[in-house]
Every structure is written in C-alpha cells, then in structure tokens.
Design an enzyme around this catalytic site. Structure first.
Site, PDB file in Angstrom:
ATOM      1  N   HIS A  37      18.357 -20.029  12.063  1.00  0.00           N
ATOM      2  CA  HIS A  37      17.496 -19.184  11.237  1.00  0.00           C
ATOM      3  C   HIS A  37      17.991 -17.740  11.245  1.00  0.00           C
ATOM      4  O   HIS A  37      17.902 -17.061  12.250  1.00  0.00           O
ATOM      5  CB  HIS A  37      16.074 -19.268  11.795  1.00  0.00           C
ATOM      6  CG  HIS A  37      15.055 -18.514  11.016  1.00  0.00           C
ATOM      7  ND1 HIS A  37      14.432 -17.398  11.516  1.00  0.00           N
ATOM      8  CD2 HIS A  37      14.557 -18.719   9.774  1.00  0.00           C
ATOM      9  CE1 HIS A  37      13.570 -16.955  10.627  1.00  0.00           C
ATOM     10  NE2 HIS A  37      13.625 -17.739   9.558  1.00  0.00           N
ATOM     11  N   GLU A  64      21.616 -20.207   8.089  1.00  0.00           N
ATOM     12  CA  GLU A  64      20.690 -19.836   7.023  1.00  0.00           C
ATOM     13  C   GLU A  64      20.840 -18.385   6.601  1.00  0.00           C
ATOM     14  O   GLU A  64      20.448 -17.493   7.343  1.00  0.00           O
ATOM     15  CB  GLU A  64      19.229 -20.035   7.462  1.00  0.00           C
ATOM     16  CG  GLU A  64      18.262 -19.879   6.296  1.00  0.00           C
ATOM     17  CD  GLU A  64      17.016 -19.058   6.583  1.00  0.00           C
ATOM     18  OE1 GLU A  64      16.938 -18.365   7.610  1.00  0.00           O
ATOM     19  OE2 GLU A  64      16.112 -19.094   5.734  1.00  0.00           O
ATOM     20  N   HIS A  79      17.022 -10.416   4.828  1.00  0.00           N
ATOM     21  CA  HIS A  79      15.715 -11.053   4.706  1.00  0.00           C
ATOM     22  C   HIS A  79      14.886 -10.427   3.600  1.00  0.00           C
ATOM     23  O   HIS A  79      14.101 -11.099   2.943  1.00  0.00           O
ATOM     24  CB  HIS A  79      14.958 -10.964   6.033  1.00  0.00           C
ATOM     25  CG  HIS A  79      13.648 -11.693   6.017  1.00  0.00           C
ATOM     26  ND1 HIS A  79      12.440 -11.058   5.847  1.00  0.00           N
ATOM     27  CD2 HIS A  79      13.362 -13.022   6.131  1.00  0.00           C
ATOM     28  CE1 HIS A  79      11.469 -11.955   5.866  1.00  0.00           C
ATOM     29  NE2 HIS A  79      11.997 -13.155   6.039  1.00  0.00           N
TER      30      HIS A  79
HETATM   31  O1  G3P Z   1      13.343 -20.269   5.213  1.00  0.00           O
HETATM   32  C1  G3P Z   1      12.558 -20.760   6.257  1.00  0.00           C
HETATM   33  C2  G3P Z   1      11.978 -19.574   6.876  1.00  0.00           C
HETATM   34  O2  G3P Z   1      13.066 -18.759   7.146  1.00  0.00           O
HETATM   35  C3  G3P Z   1      11.046 -18.887   5.941  1.00  0.00           C
HETATM   36  O3  G3P Z   1      10.628 -17.701   6.413  1.00  0.00           O
HETATM   37  O4  G3P Z   1      10.495 -15.318   6.209  1.00  0.00           O
HETATM   38  O5  G3P Z   1      11.984 -16.286   7.917  1.00  0.00           O
HETATM   39  O6  G3P Z   1      12.596 -16.373   5.536  1.00  0.00           O
HETATM   40  P1  G3P Z   1      11.493 -16.373   6.518  1.00  0.00           P
HETATM   41 CA    CA Z   2      14.419 -17.899   5.327  1.00  0.00          CA
END
Ligand code: G3P
Ligand code: CA
Length: 369
Positions: A37, A64, A79
C-alpha cells in the site's frame, strides 16, 4: 487457504498474470496477494521508488501507486493532488505563488496541486514522510526521493520482476477521476498508454486498476481488458454517484444486487476492512460479515484495505503496550494476527503498509489453516 475450481489454472505468483480477465474471469483465489500500500509506506515515505523497492524486497506481489496528474498530462504517484504535506514544495520560493485554494470532491483544500506543475517542475521537488508523528523513523529518508511517474513505477516492477524471477504487478488507483476530468486531465488515455507502452494492457497482465468512483471504471471497462477493482468505503458514496437521481451509497453497492452490478464492469472489490470485520463502540472486533463469501459468489475477488502495524489502526484486542503511554497509538500491535484472520476468512489479497508482516501472516495462514 481456500481454493476454487479455477484455482488450479492460476496457482503461483506468475500465474497471477495467467488468470483470465473480464468477461471470462473467475475468482482468483489461489494464493492471496500482498499489495504494498503506497509501497512499503510503513518504512519509507510513501509513493517513492525506495518505498516500492523495499516492498518488493519484502515479498510484495503488487505495488500500489495512487495516481494524480501533472499540468502536462502525466500520471504521477501521490495520494492526493495537494502535495504540501508530502513534498518540500512549501520551502521552494519560486513556487510560492502556486499556492492555491481548491474544492476537490466537495472539500476545501489549500496548498500546492500537481495539476499546476509540469512534470519537469515536479521532478525538482523531494518527497517527505506524510505521518512524521506516527512514523518518526521515516523522516530520516525525507528529501532523498523524487515523485515517480506511473511509467517509472511500472518499469521498476518489471525490472525487479525480471531480476527476482517472479511476477511483480502494479495496482494503480485513479484519485478523484471526476475532478481530473473536469479540469481536462482525464486519466483514461495516459493511464492506458503507460500500460500499453509496457505491454501490460492485456487481460493477463499483472495489473488491477482501482477507483472509489464508478463512472470511470465503467468507462475503462469499455476501453481495456485489464482487471478493474471497485473500492468501497465503510460510509458515504462514490463522489460521482451522489446526485439525487443516483444516490448509490457504498452500502447499497454491497447488496447482492449491487455486487452483481459491480461484476458487470469490475473483477473485484476493495472494501474497507471493517466491512468484513466490523468493530464495536470500544474498537473491539465483532463477528465477521458475510461480505467475502457473497462477493466471491458474485464472481468478484476481494482485496480489503488497509493493514497497518500501529495500534491506532488495529482492533482493541490486538493493540499492545501501556495504554496510558503517550505514544501508545504509534506503537506496533499484533498486526500479523489481523492479516492472518482476514486470510483465513478467504480474502484474495490485502493492502498492507508493512508488506513483510502480511507476507509472514500469509506463510502462517498456510501452515495453520
Ligand atoms: O486503494 C486502497 C486504499 O489504498 C484506499 O485508500 O486512501 O489509502 O488510497 P487510500
Ligand atoms: Ca489507494
């Protein structure tokens, strides 16, 4: 580990690339995937090549990048499009006049926005830790990394995959797609062009494209056969679905009918983890919901988010340390146990800030089914 009839066709990391996409796709439930993540964001400033590289070294299957756009139409990994907190832009006098106030998805933001910078300008900035109080150790890496483009993230995944002899995929998220479309910076063409340039615009490519909105995923389903994932938050509604005539809340999307509709354009869902293991008012875990089984019955893979070590993100029973200590929130609890619980509930993958913990949980879940 739960295996389906189709799983024999899809076993192994390399086989992640071999599972068919829509419309032929069956659930990919062979080996739950570890999705880093924002990279190994528990250990490095998020969305940097250093964070992605460490995640791969720790055994992540996918990295990601959240994506936003530059003024000249290049998808880059951040982000948010507001970059005051994750770069040194505020300390750059030549960019002081770029500071602006904008409304994004109904919220007011003040700062510096990627869409007001060319890629060349953004490349002069340096990344910094988003959560310095929660993750003070990461501050040591501030100033070392630039903002990567999506193409650079793909190139890293492919180069590391070749070097290590295993498939490393990418799992891009389109951030605020309606907002970007309204300012003339749609993700569609540049996102798909980057995948095509890397020969990853094929259904068997190790790629999932995710979004909290619906309309861009529906559109992408007509433009690409790369697998798509509908993100689902515990509360609220997709920004592009809140008009009175639509009113599709995330909760409504999780009914059997809602899941069947998602399956018409996506291969999976990415639900907030509390939609699978809810919590009571004291933060303790409640019995799991039936979401994993119902989604998989609808033909969708399930990749919940976000698994993190720190007590503040864990259910009360997995928090560790002196509850009265000033820094208890940032101390690590038993995050491995949480991931293990979800793997045993049959999820197809997890988004994790600490990929090494998720990889260890997967190994343990396999040993102790
Ligand atoms: O994409 C899954 C998760 O990452 C969604 O939340 O705010 O961390 O992008 P965020
Ligand atoms: Ca995300």
């Amino acid at each position: 580990m739960i295996l389906t009839r189709r799983s024999a066709l899809c076993v192994g990391a390399g086989a992640l690339a071999g599972c068919a996409a829509l419309p032929e796709a069956a659930p990919v439930r062979a080996r739950p995937i570890v999705i880093a993540h924002r990279g190994a964001s528990g250990y490095r400033p998020e969305h940097t090549l250093a964070a992605y590289r460490l995640a791969i070294a720790q055994g992540a299957d996918f990295i990601e990048p959240d994506l936003v756009m530059t003024r000249d139409g290049v998808p880059v990994a951040r982000h948010e499009n507001e970059i005051g907190g994750t770069t040194n832009v505020a300390s750059r006098p030549e960019f002081a006049a770029r500071k602006a106030v904008k409304e994004i998805d109904g919220e007011r933001f003040e700062g510096w926005f990627t869409e007001d910078f060319t890629l060349a300008e953004l490349k002069t900035l340096r990344a910094r830790e988003r959560l310095p109080q929660l993750r003070p150790g990461n501050v040591a890496f501030d100033g070392q990394e630039t903002i990567p483009t999506f193409a650079e993230v793909i190139a890293l995944a492919q180069a590391e995959g070749d070097r290590l002899g295993r498939t490393i995929g990418v799992y891009p998220e389109t951030k605020h797609p309606t907002y970007h479309e309204r300012i003339g910076l749609s993700f569609d063409a540049p996102l798909l062009a980057a995948l095509k340039a890397a020969d990853w615009d094929r259904p068997e490519a190790p790629v999932f494209i995710q979004s909290f909105e619906v309309s861009n995923l529906r559109r992408l389903a007509g433009l690409t056969r790369v697998r798509l994932v509908q993100l689902i938050a515990e509360e609220g509604a997709p920004f592009d679905q809140v008009r009175p005539e639509v009113r599709a809340s995330y909760r409504a999307m999780l009914t059997d009918g809602g899941l069947a509709d998602i399956r018409t354009y996506a291969a999976g869902i990415g639900p907030q983890k509390t939609l699978i293991v809810p919590r009571d008012a004291d933060g303790r875990s409640l019995p799991p919901t039936d979401l994993v089984a119902r989604a998989q019955k609808a033909g969708l893979v399930v990749h919940p988010w976000t698994f993190r070590n720190e007590n503040v993100f864990l259910p009360a029973e997995l928090r560790r340390g002196d509850a009265a200590a000033a820094d208890v929130q940032r101390l690590s609890g038993d995050a491995q146990a949480e991931v293990e619980q979800f793997l045993k509930l049959g999820v197809d993958g997890v988004f994790a800030d600490f990929p090494d913990v998720a990889v260890a949980a997967r190994a343990r879940a396999v040993q102790t089914p």
